[in-house]
Design a protein around this motif. Structure first.
Motif, PDB file in Angstrom:
ATOM      1  N   LEU A 183     -15.146   9.146 -57.840  1.00 42.62           N
ATOM      2  CA  LEU A 183     -15.022   8.019 -56.917  1.00 42.62           C
ATOM      3  C   LEU A 183     -16.102   6.995 -57.253  1.00 42.62           C
ATOM      4  CD1 LEU A 183     -14.575   9.841 -53.471  1.00 42.62           C
ATOM      5  CD2 LEU A 183     -12.822   8.531 -54.665  1.00 42.62           C
ATOM      6  N   PHE A 184     -15.786   5.725 -57.046  1.00 46.79           N
ATOM      7  CA  PHE A 184     -16.822   4.718 -57.152  1.00 46.79           C
ATOM      8  C   PHE A 184     -17.709   4.790 -55.904  1.00 46.79           C
ATOM      9  CE2 PHE A 184     -13.709   2.804 -60.075  1.00 46.79           C
ATOM     10  CZ  PHE A 184     -14.555   2.616 -61.170  1.00 46.79           C
ATOM     11  N   LEU A 185     -18.967   4.426 -56.088  1.00 49.86           N
ATOM     12  CA  LEU A 185     -19.927   4.564 -54.995  1.00 49.86           C
ATOM     13  C   LEU A 185     -19.493   3.791 -53.759  1.00 49.86           C
ATOM     14  CD1 LEU A 185     -22.688   5.711 -54.134  1.00 49.86           C
ATOM     15  CD2 LEU A 185     -23.738   3.641 -55.037  1.00 49.86           C
ATOM     16  N   ASN A 186     -18.947   2.580 -53.964  1.00 48.80           N
ATOM     17  CA  ASN A 186     -18.571   1.774 -52.800  1.00 48.80           C
ATOM     18  C   ASN A 186     -17.293   2.271 -52.107  1.00 48.80           C
ATOM     19  OD1 ASN A 186     -16.528   0.935 -54.493  1.00 48.80           O
ATOM     20  ND2 ASN A 186     -17.122  -1.225 -54.511  1.00 48.80           N
ATOM     21  N   GLU A 187     -16.639   3.277 -52.691  1.00 48.82           N
ATOM     22  CA  GLU A 187     -15.456   3.867 -52.047  1.00 48.82           C
ATOM     23  C   GLU A 187     -15.824   4.988 -51.084  1.00 48.82           C
ATOM     24  OE1 GLU A 187     -12.150   3.221 -55.617  1.00 48.82           O
ATOM     25  OE2 GLU A 187     -13.274   5.102 -55.497  1.00 48.82           O
ATOM     26  N   ILE A 188     -17.019   5.535 -51.242  1.00 49.23           N
ATOM     27  CA  ILE A 188     -17.442   6.686 -50.432  1.00 49.23           C
ATOM     28  C   ILE A 188     -17.938   6.192 -49.079  1.00 49.23           C
ATOM     29  CG2 ILE A 188     -18.976   8.677 -50.307  1.00 49.23           C
ATOM     30  CD1 ILE A 188     -19.202   8.460 -53.414  1.00 49.23           C
ATOM     31  N   VAL A 189     -17.344   6.699 -48.007  1.00 54.33           N
ATOM     32  CA  VAL A 189     -17.741   6.328 -46.646  1.00 54.33           C
ATOM     33  C   VAL A 189     -18.794   7.306 -46.132  1.00 54.33           C
ATOM     34  CG1 VAL A 189     -16.956   5.952 -44.276  1.00 54.33           C
ATOM     35  CG2 VAL A 189     -15.486   5.308 -46.208  1.00 54.33           C
ATOM     36  N   LEU A 190     -18.486   8.574 -46.187  1.00 55.19           N
ATOM     37  CA  LEU A 190     -19.437   9.607 -45.784  1.00 55.19           C
ATOM     38  C   LEU A 190     -19.050  10.947 -46.386  1.00 55.19           C
ATOM     39  CD1 LEU A 190     -18.875  11.012 -42.220  1.00 55.19           C
ATOM     40  CD2 LEU A 190     -17.282   9.384 -43.189  1.00 55.19           C
TER      41      LEU A 190
END
Length: 280
Positions: A183-190
């Motif tokens: 996953l790209f970092l900005n796709e990870i919510v929590l």
């Protein structure tokens, strides 16, 4: 040693390249048997000898096609690049070597009328191993060439694009290294702890999704050592601070409200100072 067998290994799923490689290996076996005559077939008719030798090549063609084309087409998930490992590569190559050696032996003895001595048996095994090794070398050469072509066609703008640094791709893997996803970092919510698993909540195409993978939150936190965006707020939760919409005081301390995530995230006292500093 055993852990390294679960490392990722590139799998070539290009049908055209596989067909070409399998055909080349099978033809190579036929030509080797024809010119070097390791089996010393005692058949006065040259045409019959030619048919027998061609059949050895055909056996290899059929078995390589079975293991490299037919079976992967039925079990696409097991043979996907994300799940393919060194151990799986060794197993499928070993299965081919055993199958090819057994098929060669039966054909040589009952059709070719070749006496199976220890010397002949060793030659059969060596030929089978050589076929598997040559095919692996072909596949690796193709994958390396493909990778180099991808790098060479990359535009200068792509090479220096700041988002490539600011938004790196994060690889999540299970503890036994048998499962992977990116996953790209900005796709990870929590990321939440879920018994022996972690639950990764992420957003792609304006849609919130979840994915479970067997690992600990402690191991996962180490992935973000160089990324300040990910903040530990509880012993069972890590959040991406860019998704924090609101910070408020709750009954049990600070709580976070995230964009597009319906439930509030409680911050434990142990991590409250760390969260405050991250949000400054």
């Amino acid at each position: 040693m055993l852990g390294s067998l679960n490392k990722k290994y590139p799998f070539n799923d290009n049908l055209k390249i596989n067909v070409r490689s399998i055909g080349f290996v099978s033809l190579g076996i036929f030509l080797f048997l024809l010119f070097f005559e390791p089996f010393n077939i005692q058949n006065p008719d040259f045409n019959n000898r030619l048919i027998i030798l061609a059949t050895f090549g055909a056996i290899t063609l059929v078995l390589l096609s079975l293991f490299r084309l037919v079976i992967p087409s039925f079990f696409t998930k097991a043979f996907s690049e994300e799940r393919w490992t060194i151990k799986k590569e060794i197993i499928i190559d070993l299965l081919f070597v055993i199958s090819n050696s057994v098929a060669f032996t039966f054909f040589a003895k009952y059709v070719g009328r070749i006496p199976i001595s220890f010397h002949i048996a060793i030659i059969i095994v060596i030929i089978s191993i050589s076929a598997a090794v040559i095919l692996v070398v072909f596949n690796q050469f193709y994958l390396l060439k493909k990778k180099l072509e991808e790098l060479s066609t990359e535009t200068p703008a792509q090479k220096v694009e700041p988002n490539a640094v600011e938004n790196p791709k994060i690889e999540f893997q299970s503890e036994n290294k048998s499962e992977y996803f990116h996953l790209f970092l900005n796709e990870i919510v929590l990321i939440k702890s879920a018994n022996n698993y972690i639950e990764v909540v992420y957003k792609t195409d304006n849609k919130l999704s979840k994915k479970l993978i067997r690992n600990t939150l402690k191991n996962t936190e180490a992935l973000f050592a160089k990324h300040d965006e990910m903040v530990r707020c509880h012993r069972s939760c890590i959040v991406n601070k860019n998704y924090i919409q609101k910070v408020s005081k709750g009954t049990y301390g600070i709580k976070l409200e995230l964009y597009d995530y319906p439930q509030p995230i409680h911050v434990s006292r142990q991590y409250s100072l760390q969260v405050k500093e991250a949000l400054r």
